[in-house]
Design an enzyme around this catalytic site. Structure first.
Site, PDB file in Angstrom:
ATOM      1  N   ARG A   1      35.161  33.092  35.444  1.00  0.00           N
ATOM      2  CA  ARG A   1      35.230  33.841  34.539  1.00  0.00           C
ATOM      3  C   ARG A   1      36.757  33.783  33.942  1.00  0.00           C
ATOM      4  NH1 ARG A   1      34.017  40.484  35.928  1.00  0.00           N
ATOM      5  NH2 ARG A   1      32.286  39.307  35.013  1.00  0.00           N
TER       6      ARG A   1
ATOM      7  N   HIS B   1      30.199  37.637  26.445  1.00  0.00           N
ATOM      8  CA  HIS B   1      29.505  38.082  28.377  1.00  0.00           C
ATOM      9  C   HIS B   1      28.017  37.419  28.201  1.00  0.00           C
ATOM     10  CE1 HIS B   1      28.838  38.815  32.286  1.00  0.00           C
ATOM     11  NE2 HIS B   1      30.007  40.355  31.926  1.00  0.00           N
TER      12      HIS B   1
ATOM     13  N   GLN C   1      24.922  38.924  30.828  1.00  0.00           N
ATOM     14  CA  GLN C   1      24.680  39.971  30.829  1.00  0.00           C
ATOM     15  C   GLN C   1      23.902  40.592  29.678  1.00  0.00           C
ATOM     16  OE1 GLN C   1      26.361  42.672  33.378  1.00  0.00           O
ATOM     17  NE2 GLN C   1      24.879  43.951  32.285  1.00  0.00           N
TER      18      GLN C   1
ATOM     19  N   ASP D   1      29.907  50.378  26.793  1.00  0.00           N
ATOM     20  CA  ASP D   1      30.668  49.718  27.247  1.00  0.00           C
ATOM     21  C   ASP D   1      32.237  51.005  27.271  1.00  0.00           C
ATOM     22  OD1 ASP D   1      31.649  47.574  29.395  1.00  0.00           O
ATOM     23  OD2 ASP D   1      32.304  45.618  27.369  1.00  0.00           O
TER      24      ASP D   1
ATOM     25  N   CYS E   1      27.049  47.763  30.507  1.00  0.00           N
ATOM     26  CA  CYS E   1      27.235  46.910  31.694  1.00  0.00           C
ATOM     27  C   CYS E   1      27.736  47.453  33.215  1.00  0.00           C
ATOM     28  CB  CYS E   1      27.217  45.820  31.090  1.00  0.00           C
ATOM     29  SG  CYS E   1      29.404  46.183  30.727  1.00  0.00           S
TER      30      CYS E   1
ATOM     31  N   ARG F   1      21.163  41.005  36.561  1.00  0.00           N
ATOM     32  CA  ARG F   1      21.932  40.029  36.668  1.00  0.00           C
ATOM     33  C   ARG F   1      21.443  39.537  37.776  1.00  0.00           C
ATOM     34  NH1 ARG F   1      26.847  40.376  35.273  1.00  0.00           N
ATOM     35  NH2 ARG F   1      26.911  38.247  35.001  1.00  0.00           N
TER      36      ARG F   1
HETATM   37  N1   CP Z   1      29.162  44.054  33.918  1.00  0.00           N
HETATM   38  C1   CP Z   1      29.715  43.140  35.347  1.00  0.00           C
HETATM   39  O1   CP Z   1      30.109  41.207  34.310  1.00  0.00           O
HETATM   40  O2   CP Z   1      30.596  43.712  36.318  1.00  0.00           O
HETATM   41  P1   CP Z   1      31.049  43.003  36.485  1.00  0.00           P
HETATM   42  O3   CP Z   1      32.903  42.688  36.202  1.00  0.00           O
HETATM   43  O4   CP Z   1      31.280  43.728  38.553  1.00  0.00           O
HETATM   44  O5   CP Z   1      30.878  41.193  37.203  1.00  0.00           O
HETATM   45  N1  NVA Z   2      33.940  44.677  28.389  1.00  0.00           N
HETATM   46  C1  NVA Z   2      34.028  44.419  29.788  1.00  0.00           C
HETATM   47  C2  NVA Z   2      33.199  44.587  30.423  1.00  0.00           C
HETATM   48  C3  NVA Z   2      32.711  43.934  32.695  1.00  0.00           C
HETATM   49  C4  NVA Z   2      31.605  43.532  32.527  1.00  0.00           C
HETATM   50  C5  NVA Z   2      35.469  43.459  30.380  1.00  0.00           C
HETATM   51  O1  NVA Z   2      35.619  43.008  29.784  1.00  0.00           O
HETATM   52  O2  NVA Z   2      35.998  44.408  30.585  1.00  0.00           O
END
Ligand code: CP
Ligand code: NVA
Length: 310
Positions: A111, A138, A141, A229, A268, A296
């Site tokens: 990540r 992502h 997700q 989101d 998400c 997930r």
């Molecule tokens: N939706 C998602 O990716 O959640 P986290 O940031 O908690 O991993």
């Molecule tokens: N768009 C959000 C998604 C979190 C899971 C971010 O990048 O923070």
């Protein structure tokens, strides 16, 4: 990228048929086992003797816990680290890190702030790499979101999915999915806070049915799935003027009522009640966000199995 290694970096790296197969395998694995304990290993134990490494440059709840649980349930092990605790934080390069981790583990999930960190890691690794969220996309997700829609409403092709709010990594993965799964994707974002025009252009060229520049009311009409989101993704600077512009893109009960009767609402998470969505919508009967979060886990298992497969 190293040839013949199955990286999971973006949904549009898949062909239509391969994405369909992956989704079907995720559904199948979820439905194939009555689990008596959350650490019980799946019948095929396809992660046995395998180790997953996870590196986080940003916080996570769902991604971290679902991947770690997924690895238990596939019969393997996982190692989690924050990039802050690694030599990456002292200037070791991502390419050297990729070469070293390839010697210890069988698969890696990253990540990252910048998408290029993931592609650079993949280019230098001899193991599969999974995108666990970047500034660009992502995909894990959205695979879980697709599962959630389909297990409740049937195959997504021919349906209408509507995105509300600023364009971001989630929007981009939805756009990638739209180029492969034949649903209509409406993107209802304010001017200047839209999704990447390059990503939209490429998807349209590949046949995606994407509608832009549409009012929230028109966008909601006949929708089978409404998605939003956070207005401020991790790493974004919070800004009240942007918040003000986004107010009319909030998912409210009034918008849900314009959609199809059996519309489902997805997010998400983490959510900000009173910003991108009202509490009555996210905590209401059309919301499938808890199934979505559960999925997930099932999606990660499908992804890991796909990456480790021949
Ligand atoms: N939706 C998602 O990716 O959640 P986290 O940031 O908690 O991993
Ligand atoms: N768009 C959000 C998604 C979190 C899971 C971010 O990048 O923070």
């Amino acid at each position: 990228m190293t040839e013949n290694i199955k990286h999971f970096i973006d949904l549009d790296d898949f062909s239509k048929i391969d994405l369909r197969n992956l989704l079907d395998q995720c559904h199948e694995r979820k439905n194939s086992k009555k689990r008596s304990g959350k650490a019980e290993v799946d019948n095929d134990a396809c992660g046995q003797d395998k180790i997953l490494a996870m590196i986080f440059e940003k916080p996570s709840t769902r991604t971290r816990f679902s991947f770690e649980t997924a690895m238990y349930q596939l019969g393997g092990k996982s190692i989690v680290a924050s990039s802050n605790d690694m030599q990456l934080n002292r200037g070791e390069t991502i390419s050297d890190t990729a070469k070293v981790l390839s010697k210890y583990v069988d698969i890696a999930m990253l990540r990252t702030n910048e998408h290029s960190t993931i592609t650079e890691f993949a280019s230098n690794s001899s193991i599969p790499v999974i995108n666990g969220l970047s500034d660009r996309s992502h995909p894990c997700q959205v695979l879980a979101d697709l599962m959630t829609f389909e297990e409740n409403r049937g195959q997504i092709n021919g349906k209408i999915v509507t995105w509300f709010g600023p364009g971001n990594n989630m929007t981009h993965s939805w756009i990638h999915a739209a180029s492969l799964l034949d649903f209509e994707l409406r993107i209802c974002s304010p001017e200047n806070f839209g999704a990447s025009e390059d990503i939209i252009k490429k998807a349209k060229k590949e046949g995606a049915n994407i509608i832009e520049n549409i009012s929230p009311q028109d966008a909601a009409k006949n929708s089978h799935c409404i998605v939003t989101d956070t207005w401020f993704s991790m790493g974004d600077k919070e800004d009240d003027s942007k918040r003000k512009i986004l107010e009319k893109f909030q998912v409210t009960e009034a918008l849900i009522n314009i959609a199809e009767d059996n519309v489902i609402f997805l997010h998400c998470l983490p959510a900000h009640r009173g910003e991108e969505v009202t509490a009555e919508v996210i905590d209401g009967s059309k919301s499938y966000v808890w199934d979505e979060a559960e999925n997930r886990l099932h999606a990660q298992k499908g992804i890991i199995n796909w990456c480790l497969g021949e």
